[in-house]
Design a protein around this motif. Structure first.
Motif, PDB file in Angstrom:
ATOM      1  N   ARG A   1       0.862  -1.402  -0.102  1.00  0.00           N
ATOM      2  CA  ARG A   1      -0.096   0.015   0.009  1.00  0.00           C
ATOM      3  C   ARG A   1       0.679   1.359  -0.184  1.00  0.00           C
ATOM      4  NH1 ARG A   1      -5.223  -1.371   3.822  1.00  0.00           N
ATOM      5  NH2 ARG A   1      -5.853  -3.280   2.722  1.00  0.00           N
ATOM      6  N   GLN A   2       1.635   1.469  -1.091  1.00  0.00           N
ATOM      7  CA  GLN A   2       2.435   2.557  -1.150  1.00  0.00           C
ATOM      8  C   GLN A   2       1.907   3.606  -2.477  1.00  0.00           C
ATOM      9  OE1 GLN A   2       3.786  -0.532  -1.762  1.00  0.00           O
ATOM     10  NE2 GLN A   2       4.966  -0.579  -3.613  1.00  0.00           N
ATOM     11  N   TYR A   3       2.362   4.868  -2.101  1.00  0.00           N
ATOM     12  CA  TYR A   3       1.962   5.786  -2.880  1.00  0.00           C
ATOM     13  C   TYR A   3       2.743   5.629  -4.342  1.00  0.00           C
ATOM     14  CZ  TYR A   3       1.609  10.443  -4.789  1.00  0.00           C
ATOM     15  OH  TYR A   3       1.093  11.653  -5.840  1.00  0.00           O
ATOM     16  N   VAL A   4       1.917   5.736  -5.513  1.00  0.00           N
ATOM     17  CA  VAL A   4       2.316   5.485  -6.970  1.00  0.00           C
ATOM     18  C   VAL A   4       1.684   6.983  -7.591  1.00  0.00           C
ATOM     19  CG1 VAL A   4       2.687   4.169  -9.023  1.00  0.00           C
ATOM     20  CG2 VAL A   4       2.487   3.217  -6.807  1.00  0.00           C
ATOM     21  N   GLN A   5       2.668   7.697  -8.206  1.00  0.00           N
ATOM     22  CA  GLN A   5       2.409   8.882  -9.057  1.00  0.00           C
ATOM     23  C   GLN A   5       1.498   8.215 -10.040  1.00  0.00           C
ATOM     24  OE1 GLN A   5       6.097  10.805 -10.341  1.00  0.00           O
ATOM     25  NE2 GLN A   5       5.487  12.388  -8.608  1.00  0.00           N
ATOM     26  N   GLY A   6       0.418   8.890 -10.334  1.00  0.00           N
ATOM     27  CA  GLY A   6      -0.475   8.812 -11.442  1.00  0.00           C
ATOM     28  C   GLY A   6      -1.776   7.958 -11.284  1.00  0.00           C
ATOM     29  N   TYR A   7      -1.617   7.421 -10.258  1.00  0.00           N
ATOM     30  CA  TYR A   7      -2.603   6.476  -9.922  1.00  0.00           C
ATOM     31  C   TYR A   7      -3.571   7.207  -8.662  1.00  0.00           C
ATOM     32  CZ  TYR A   7      -0.337   3.416 -12.900  1.00  0.00           C
ATOM     33  OH  TYR A   7       0.074   2.548 -13.881  1.00  0.00           O
ATOM     34  N   GLN A   8      -4.731   7.991  -9.150  1.00  0.00           N
ATOM     35  CA  GLN A   8      -5.202   8.664  -7.982  1.00  0.00           C
ATOM     36  C   GLN A   8      -6.058   8.242  -7.081  1.00  0.00           C
ATOM     37  OE1 GLN A   8      -6.837  11.223 -11.271  1.00  0.00           O
ATOM     38  NE2 GLN A   8      -5.323  12.831 -10.957  1.00  0.00           N
ATOM     39  N   VAL A   9      -6.814   7.181  -7.643  1.00  0.00           N
ATOM     40  CA  VAL A   9      -7.724   6.484  -6.908  1.00  0.00           C
ATOM     41  C   VAL A   9      -6.973   5.473  -5.768  1.00  0.00           C
ATOM     42  CG1 VAL A   9      -9.617   4.723  -6.379  1.00  0.00           C
ATOM     43  CG2 VAL A   9      -9.668   6.555  -8.497  1.00  0.00           C
ATOM     44  N   HIS A  10      -5.881   4.787  -6.332  1.00  0.00           N
ATOM     45  CA  HIS A  10      -4.931   4.066  -5.463  1.00  0.00           C
ATOM     46  C   HIS A  10      -4.520   4.776  -4.489  1.00  0.00           C
ATOM     47  CE1 HIS A  10      -1.991   0.916  -4.598  1.00  0.00           C
ATOM     48  NE2 HIS A  10      -1.162   2.174  -4.652  1.00  0.00           N
ATOM     49  N   ASN A  11      -3.858   5.976  -4.958  1.00  0.00           N
ATOM     50  CA  ASN A  11      -3.122   6.910  -3.711  1.00  0.00           C
ATOM     51  C   ASN A  11      -4.108   7.436  -2.602  1.00  0.00           C
ATOM     52  OD1 ASN A  11      -0.683   6.574  -4.881  1.00  0.00           O
ATOM     53  ND2 ASN A  11      -1.106   8.260  -6.208  1.00  0.00           N
ATOM     54  N   TYR A  12      -5.372   7.509  -2.979  1.00  0.00           N
ATOM     55  CA  TYR A  12      -6.477   7.955  -2.154  1.00  0.00           C
ATOM     56  C   TYR A  12      -6.702   6.993  -1.182  1.00  0.00           C
ATOM     57  CZ  TYR A  12     -10.772   9.684  -0.156  1.00  0.00           C
ATOM     58  OH  TYR A  12     -11.706   9.908   0.683  1.00  0.00           O
ATOM     59  N   PHE A  13      -6.667   5.457  -1.778  1.00  0.00           N
ATOM     60  CA  PHE A  13      -6.735   4.305  -0.676  1.00  0.00           C
ATOM     61  C   PHE A  13      -5.562   4.522   0.343  1.00  0.00           C
ATOM     62  CE2 PHE A  13      -6.052  -0.116  -0.077  1.00  0.00           C
ATOM     63  CZ  PHE A  13      -7.067  -0.285   0.673  1.00  0.00           C
ATOM     64  N   VAL A  14      -4.481   4.658  -0.401  1.00  0.00           N
ATOM     65  CA  VAL A  14      -3.168   4.549   0.516  1.00  0.00           C
ATOM     66  C   VAL A  14      -3.423   5.530   1.591  1.00  0.00           C
ATOM     67  CG1 VAL A  14      -0.757   4.920   0.606  1.00  0.00           C
ATOM     68  CG2 VAL A  14      -1.770   3.639  -1.218  1.00  0.00           C
ATOM     69  N   ALA A  15      -3.871   6.768   1.040  1.00  0.00           N
ATOM     70  CA  ALA A  15      -3.813   7.620   2.373  1.00  0.00           C
ATOM     71  C   ALA A  15      -4.862   7.683   3.240  1.00  0.00           C
ATOM     72  CB  ALA A  15      -4.075   9.243   1.601  1.00  0.00           C
ATOM     73  N   ASN A  16      -6.151   6.734   2.643  1.00  0.00           N
ATOM     74  CA  ASN A  16      -7.276   6.567   3.642  1.00  0.00           C
ATOM     75  C   ASN A  16      -7.653   4.942   3.583  1.00  0.00           C
ATOM     76  OD1 ASN A  16      -8.321   9.432   3.959  1.00  0.00           O
ATOM     77  ND2 ASN A  16      -7.781   9.443   1.753  1.00  0.00           N
ATOM     78  N   PRO A  17      -6.898   4.267   4.253  1.00  0.00           N
ATOM     79  CA  PRO A  17      -6.921   2.773   4.276  1.00  0.00           C
ATOM     80  C   PRO A  17      -8.343   2.219   4.631  1.00  0.00           C
ATOM     81  CG  PRO A  17      -5.390   3.440   5.851  1.00  0.00           C
ATOM     82  CD  PRO A  17      -5.719   4.663   5.139  1.00  0.00           C
ATOM     83  N   GLN A  18      -8.996   3.117   5.588  1.00  0.00           N
ATOM     84  CA  GLN A  18     -10.265   2.583   6.131  1.00  0.00           C
ATOM     85  C   GLN A  18     -11.514   3.042   5.132  1.00  0.00           C
ATOM     86  OE1 GLN A  18     -10.465   0.666   8.650  1.00  0.00           O
ATOM     87  NE2 GLN A  18      -8.101   1.070   8.668  1.00  0.00           N
ATOM     88  N   ALA A  19     -11.378   3.791   4.012  1.00  0.00           N
ATOM     89  CA  ALA A  19     -12.171   4.348   2.961  1.00  0.00           C
ATOM     90  C   ALA A  19     -13.093   3.015   2.541  1.00  0.00           C
ATOM     91  CB  ALA A  19     -11.553   5.080   1.791  1.00  0.00           C
ATOM     92  N   SER A  20     -14.316   2.913   2.591  1.00  0.00           N
ATOM     93  CA  SER A  20     -15.287   2.142   2.028  1.00  0.00           C
ATOM     94  C   SER A  20     -15.256   1.998   0.605  1.00  0.00           C
ATOM     95  CB  SER A  20     -16.732   2.156   2.607  1.00  0.00           C
ATOM     96  OG  SER A  20     -17.138   3.283   1.937  1.00  0.00           O
ATOM     97  N   ASN A  21     -15.506   1.012  -0.075  1.00  0.00           N
ATOM     98  CA  ASN A  21     -15.675   1.028  -1.654  1.00  0.00           C
ATOM     99  C   ASN A  21     -16.656   2.111  -2.036  1.00  0.00           C
ATOM    100  OD1 ASN A  21     -13.846  -1.099  -1.828  1.00  0.00           O
ATOM    101  ND2 ASN A  21     -15.535  -2.742  -2.006  1.00  0.00           N
ATOM    102  N   ASP A  22     -17.549   2.234  -1.419  1.00  0.00           N
ATOM    103  CA  ASP A  22     -18.474   3.541  -1.755  1.00  0.00           C
ATOM    104  C   ASP A  22     -17.694   4.848  -1.761  1.00  0.00           C
ATOM    105  OD1 ASP A  22     -20.546   1.928  -2.252  1.00  0.00           O
ATOM    106  OD2 ASP A  22     -21.688   2.338  -0.307  1.00  0.00           O
ATOM    107  N   GLU A  23     -17.117   5.009  -0.700  1.00  0.00           N
ATOM    108  CA  GLU A  23     -16.158   6.293  -0.580  1.00  0.00           C
ATOM    109  C   GLU A  23     -15.104   6.426  -1.820  1.00  0.00           C
ATOM    110  OE1 GLU A  23     -15.352   7.538   3.961  1.00  0.00           O
ATOM    111  OE2 GLU A  23     -14.916   5.491   3.429  1.00  0.00           O
ATOM    112  N   LEU A  24     -14.536   5.227  -2.109  1.00  0.00           N
ATOM    113  CA  LEU A  24     -13.610   5.160  -3.120  1.00  0.00           C
ATOM    114  C   LEU A  24     -14.261   5.607  -4.639  1.00  0.00           C
ATOM    115  CD1 LEU A  24     -11.416   2.306  -2.028  1.00  0.00           C
ATOM    116  CD2 LEU A  24     -10.585   4.374  -2.152  1.00  0.00           C
ATOM    117  N   GLU A  25     -15.336   4.886  -4.699  1.00  0.00           N
ATOM    118  CA  GLU A  25     -16.206   5.386  -5.881  1.00  0.00           C
ATOM    119  C   GLU A  25     -16.484   6.651  -6.075  1.00  0.00           C
ATOM    120  OE1 GLU A  25     -19.439   2.435  -6.794  1.00  0.00           O
ATOM    121  OE2 GLU A  25     -18.201   1.037  -6.219  1.00  0.00           O
TER     122      GLU A  25
END
Length: 187
Positions: A63-87
Motif C-alpha cells: 500500500r504505497q503511493y504511486v504517482q499517477g494512480y489517483q484512486v489508489h493513492n487516495y486508498f493509500v492515504a485513507n485505508p479505512q475508506a469504503s468502496n463507496d467512498e472510493l467510488e
C-alpha cells in the motif's frame, strides 16, 4: 393585460441577451478542454512511468503511493475508506470532464438557435448580409462547442476505465473479490 405577443417579445429579448454569455461560456469551456487535455497527457506520462511500481504494489499487496494512480493513492492515504467512498472519489475526479462533455453541446445548440431568429428576420427583409452574419455566429458556436465536448470526452472515458481498474485492484488489496461489493461502478 399581458398578451401572447408581449410574452413572445419578452422571450425573444431574453434569448437575444443570452447569446453573449453563451458564447463566453463556450470559449471558457474550450480553454478548459485544452487545459484538461494537457493535464490528461501529463497524467498518462506519470502512469506510464509508475506502471511497474504500481503492478509491484498490487502483486505484493503493498500500500504505497504511486504517482499517477489517483484512486489508489487516495486508498493509500485513507485505508479505512469504503468502496463507496472510493467510488465517490473517482466520480469527483471525473466530474468536471463529464459535465463539460455534456454541457458544451447544449450551449452550442443554444448559441446556434439564438442567431436563427435574426437570420430569419433578415431573410424576410431580403438582407443577405444579415443572414450570413447570423449564420456564421451560429455555425461557429456549435463547432467550438462540439470540439470542446470531443476534447473532454476522450480523457473522461479513458480516466473512467483507469479508475475502474484501480478500484478492482484495491478490492484485491482488501482481499475481496470484485463481486463482494460494487467496486467497478465509477461510471
Amino acid at each position: 393585460m399581458f398578451s401572447i405577443q408581449s410574452l413572445e417579445q419578452l422571450m425573444y429579448t431574453v434569448a437575444d441577451m443570452l447569446l453573449a454569455p453563451t458564447l463566453i461560456l463556450i470559449s471558457l469551456l474550450f480553454v478548459y478542454a485544452i487545459v484538461a487535455l494537457g493535464r490528461f497527457a501529463a497524467l498518462y506520462l506519470l502512469r506510464k512511468k509508475g506502471a511497474l511500481s504500481y503492478q509491484r504494489a498490487i502483486s505484493e499487496k503493498g500500500r504505497q503511493y504511486v504517482q499517477g494512480y489517483q484512486v489508489h493513492n487516495y486508498f493509500v492515504a485513507n485505508p479505512q475508506a469504503s468502496n463507496d467512498e472510493l467510488e465517490v472519489y473517482a466520480l469527483k475526479r471525473l466530474e468536471n470532464l463529464r459535465i463539460v462533455t455534456r454541457v458544451a453541446p447544449m450551449l452550442g445548440l443554444i448559441a446556434t438557435m439564438i442567431p436563427m431568429g435574426p437570420a430569419l428576420r433578415s431573410l424576410a427583409d431580403g438582407n443577405i448580409q444579415g443572414i450570413s452574419e447570423n449564420l456564421m455566429i451560429a455555425f461557429a458556436a456549435v463547432i467550438w462547442a462540439l470540439v470542446t465536448a470531443s476534447l473532454t470526452y476522450w480523457p473522461a472515458s479513458v480516466k473512467k476505465r483507469w479508475f475502474a481498474s484501480e478500484l478492482i485492484n484495491i478490492a484485491k488489496l482488501q482481499d475481496k473479490t470484485p463481486g463482494d461489493e460494487s467496486v467497478a461502478g465509477a461510471s
